[in-house]
Design a protein around this motif. Structure first.
Motif, PDB file in Angstrom:
ATOM      1  N   GLN A  11       0.846  -1.187   0.000  1.00 42.17           N
ATOM      2  CA  GLN A  11       0.000   0.000   0.000  1.00 42.17           C
ATOM      3  C   GLN A  11       0.880   1.234   0.000  1.00 42.17           C
ATOM      4  OE1 GLN A  11      -0.986   0.008   4.725  1.00 42.17           O
ATOM      5  NE2 GLN A  11      -2.668   0.470   3.421  1.00 42.17           N
ATOM      6  N   ILE A  12       0.311   2.330  -0.475  1.00 43.24           N
ATOM      7  CA  ILE A  12       1.036   3.596  -0.533  1.00 43.24           C
ATOM      8  C   ILE A  12       0.864   4.304   0.802  1.00 43.24           C
ATOM      9  CG2 ILE A  12       1.106   5.857  -1.653  1.00 43.24           C
ATOM     10  CD1 ILE A  12       0.265   4.387  -4.250  1.00 43.24           C
ATOM     11  N   VAL A  13       1.986   4.814   1.329  1.00 42.17           N
ATOM     12  CA  VAL A  13       1.989   5.491   2.619  1.00 42.17           C
ATOM     13  C   VAL A  13       2.705   6.833   2.460  1.00 42.17           C
ATOM     14  CG1 VAL A  13       2.732   5.357   5.030  1.00 42.17           C
ATOM     15  CG2 VAL A  13       2.037   3.284   3.816  1.00 42.17           C
ATOM     16  N   CYS A  14       2.076   7.893   2.959  1.00 40.37           N
ATOM     17  CA  CYS A  14       2.666   9.242   2.933  1.00 40.37           C
ATOM     18  C   CYS A  14       3.724   9.356   4.029  1.00 40.37           C
ATOM     19  CB  CYS A  14       1.560  10.279   3.155  1.00 40.37           C
ATOM     20  SG  CYS A  14       2.144  12.000   3.141  1.00 40.37           S
ATOM     21  N   GLU A  15       4.588  10.330   3.904  1.00 43.57           N
ATOM     22  CA  GLU A  15       5.625  10.573   4.911  1.00 43.57           C
ATOM     23  C   GLU A  15       5.029  10.854   6.287  1.00 43.57           C
ATOM     24  OE1 GLU A  15       8.712  14.060   5.215  1.00 43.57           O
ATOM     25  OE2 GLU A  15       9.260  12.656   3.633  1.00 43.57           O
ATOM     26  N   CYS A  16       3.816  11.430   6.330  1.00 46.47           N
ATOM     27  CA  CYS A  16       3.176  11.745   7.613  1.00 46.47           C
ATOM     28  C   CYS A  16       2.595  10.502   8.287  1.00 46.47           C
ATOM     29  CB  CYS A  16       2.080  12.791   7.420  1.00 46.47           C
ATOM     30  SG  CYS A  16       0.576  12.165   6.635  1.00 46.47           S
ATOM     31  N   GLY A  17       2.548   9.382   7.553  1.00 44.93           N
ATOM     32  CA  GLY A  17       2.018   8.142   8.111  1.00 44.93           C
ATOM     33  C   GLY A  17       0.645   7.767   7.585  1.00 44.93           C
ATOM     34  N   ALA A  18      -0.018   8.673   6.877  1.00 45.11           N
ATOM     35  CA  ALA A  18      -1.330   8.360   6.297  1.00 45.11           C
ATOM     36  C   ALA A  18      -1.151   7.295   5.219  1.00 45.11           C
ATOM     37  CB  ALA A  18      -1.954   9.616   5.697  1.00 45.11           C
ATOM     38  N   SER A  19      -2.045   6.310   5.219  1.00 48.70           N
ATOM     39  CA  SER A  19      -1.942   5.245   4.233  1.00 48.70           C
ATOM     40  C   SER A  19      -3.284   5.025   3.555  1.00 48.70           C
ATOM     41  CB  SER A  19      -1.472   3.947   4.892  1.00 48.70           C
ATOM     42  OG  SER A  19      -2.414   3.532   5.860  1.00 48.70           O
ATOM     43  N   GLN A  20      -3.231   4.266   2.482  1.00 46.28           N
ATOM     44  CA  GLN A  20      -4.452   3.928   1.772  1.00 46.28           C
ATOM     45  C   GLN A  20      -5.378   3.128   2.671  1.00 46.28           C
ATOM     46  OE1 GLN A  20      -2.243   2.334  -1.829  1.00 46.28           O
ATOM     47  NE2 GLN A  20      -4.152   3.096  -2.688  1.00 46.28           N
ATOM     48  N   THR A  21      -6.648   3.087   2.272  1.00 44.79           N
ATOM     49  CA  THR A  21      -7.638   2.401   3.097  1.00 44.79           C
ATOM     50  C   THR A  21      -7.573   0.888   2.977  1.00 44.79           C
ATOM     51  OG1 THR A  21      -9.271   2.681   1.332  1.00 44.79           O
ATOM     52  CG2 THR A  21      -9.233   4.344   3.075  1.00 44.79           C
ATOM     53  N   ARG A  22      -6.920   0.359   1.955  1.00 42.43           N
ATOM     54  CA  ARG A  22      -6.803  -1.100   1.813  1.00 42.43           C
ATOM     55  C   ARG A  22      -5.414  -1.464   1.330  1.00 42.43           C
ATOM     56  NH1 ARG A  22      -8.844  -3.023  -4.031  1.00 42.43           N
ATOM     57  NH2 ARG A  22      -7.699  -4.841  -3.382  1.00 42.43           N
ATOM     58  N   THR A  23      -5.103  -2.749   1.317  1.00 46.02           N
ATOM     59  CA  THR A  23      -3.838  -3.242   0.808  1.00 46.02           C
ATOM     60  C   THR A  23      -4.086  -3.979  -0.501  1.00 46.02           C
ATOM     61  OG1 THR A  23      -4.020  -5.268   2.127  1.00 46.02           O
ATOM     62  CG2 THR A  23      -2.780  -3.432   3.090  1.00 46.02           C
ATOM     63  N   TYR A  24      -3.006  -4.195  -1.278  1.00 44.73           N
ATOM     64  CA  TYR A  24      -3.118  -4.747  -2.628  1.00 44.73           C
ATOM     65  C   TYR A  24      -2.081  -5.831  -2.849  1.00 44.73           C
ATOM     66  CZ  TYR A  24      -5.740  -0.456  -3.252  1.00 44.73           C
ATOM     67  OH  TYR A  24      -6.662   0.557  -3.110  1.00 44.73           O
ATOM     68  N   GLN A  25      -2.409  -6.777  -3.710  1.00 46.80           N
ATOM     69  CA  GLN A  25      -1.471  -7.793  -4.159  1.00 46.80           C
ATOM     70  C   GLN A  25      -0.474  -7.128  -5.115  1.00 46.80           C
ATOM     71  OE1 GLN A  25      -1.357 -11.083  -3.290  1.00 46.80           O
ATOM     72  NE2 GLN A  25      -3.063 -10.763  -1.885  1.00 46.80           N
ATOM     73  N   ALA A  26       0.678  -7.743  -5.315  1.00 42.18           N
ATOM     74  CA  ALA A  26       1.715  -7.182  -6.194  1.00 42.18           C
ATOM     75  C   ALA A  26       1.208  -6.962  -7.616  1.00 42.18           C
ATOM     76  CB  ALA A  26       2.938  -8.087  -6.204  1.00 42.18           C
ATOM     77  N   ASP A  27       0.328  -7.834  -8.101  1.00 42.48           N
ATOM     78  CA  ASP A  27      -0.163  -7.688  -9.470  1.00 42.48           C
ATOM     79  C   ASP A  27      -1.289  -6.649  -9.603  1.00 42.48           C
ATOM     80  OD1 ASP A  27      -2.144  -9.154  -8.188  1.00 42.48           O
ATOM     81  OD2 ASP A  27      -2.376 -10.616  -9.811  1.00 42.48           O
ATOM     82  N   GLU A  28      -1.634  -5.959  -8.510  1.00 45.43           N
ATOM     83  CA  GLU A  28      -2.673  -4.926  -8.526  1.00 45.43           C
ATOM     84  C   GLU A  28      -2.093  -3.517  -8.460  1.00 45.43           C
ATOM     85  OE1 GLU A  28      -6.533  -6.631  -6.371  1.00 45.43           O
ATOM     86  OE2 GLU A  28      -4.803  -6.511  -5.013  1.00 45.43           O
ATOM     87  N   PHE A  29      -0.859  -3.342  -8.922  1.00 45.45           N
ATOM     88  CA  PHE A  29      -0.189  -2.045  -8.820  1.00 45.45           C
ATOM     89  C   PHE A  29      -1.012  -0.927  -9.457  1.00 45.45           C
ATOM     90  CE2 PHE A  29       2.685   1.298 -10.207  1.00 45.45           C
ATOM     91  CZ  PHE A  29       3.375   1.568  -9.036  1.00 45.45           C
ATOM     92  N   ASP A  30      -1.507  -1.131 -10.679  1.00 45.55           N
ATOM     93  CA  ASP A  30      -2.287  -0.094 -11.365  1.00 45.55           C
ATOM     94  C   ASP A  30      -3.564   0.248 -10.601  1.00 45.55           C
ATOM     95  OD1 ASP A  30      -0.391   0.064 -13.373  1.00 45.55           O
ATOM     96  OD2 ASP A  30      -1.464  -1.294 -14.720  1.00 45.55           O
ATOM     97  N   VAL A  31      -4.208  -0.749 -10.034  1.00 45.34           N
ATOM     98  CA  VAL A  31      -5.419  -0.522  -9.237  1.00 45.34           C
ATOM     99  C   VAL A  31      -5.062   0.270  -7.984  1.00 45.34           C
ATOM    100  CG1 VAL A  31      -7.269  -1.646  -7.928  1.00 45.34           C
ATOM    101  CG2 VAL A  31      -6.515  -2.614 -10.106  1.00 45.34           C
ATOM    102  N   MET A  32      -3.940  -0.091  -7.342  1.00 41.78           N
ATOM    103  CA  MET A  32      -3.492   0.602  -6.136  1.00 41.78           C
ATOM    104  C   MET A  32      -3.262   2.087  -6.414  1.00 41.78           C
ATOM    105  SD  MET A  32      -0.109  -0.166  -3.787  1.00 41.78           S
ATOM    106  CE  MET A  32       1.034   0.217  -5.110  1.00 41.78           C
TER     107      MET A  32
END
Length: 68
Positions: A11-32
């Motif tokens: 998942q994508i995480v900002c420097e402040c610690g905020a992260s996306q609401t869900r996690t993704y499989q490696a093959d879901e990069f474009d969806v992420m």
């Protein structure tokens, strides 16, 4: 401002610690990335490196006080 990976999930995480609401499989990069943009993350290439900034950190600071 990183992509964190753990136990096959990412998942994508900002420097402040905020992260996306869900996690993704490696093959879901474009969806992420698409979901992160929908959630307000801003992507930019700075000095050859990609940055991922949450909506709150990307918003310019509001001036305090009054001008007049």
């Amino acid at each position: 401002m990183t992509i964190e990976k753990h136990a096959g999930q990412q998942q994508i995480v900002c420097e402040c610690g905020a992260s996306q609401t869900r996690t993704y499989q490696a093959d879901e990069f474009d969806v992420m990335v698409s979901d992160a943009r929908r959630e307000g993350f801003v992507f930019a290439k700075v000095a050859g490196e990609w940055t991922h900034t949450c909506q709150d950190c990307a918003r310019p600071a509001r001036p305090q006080g009054r001008l007049l």
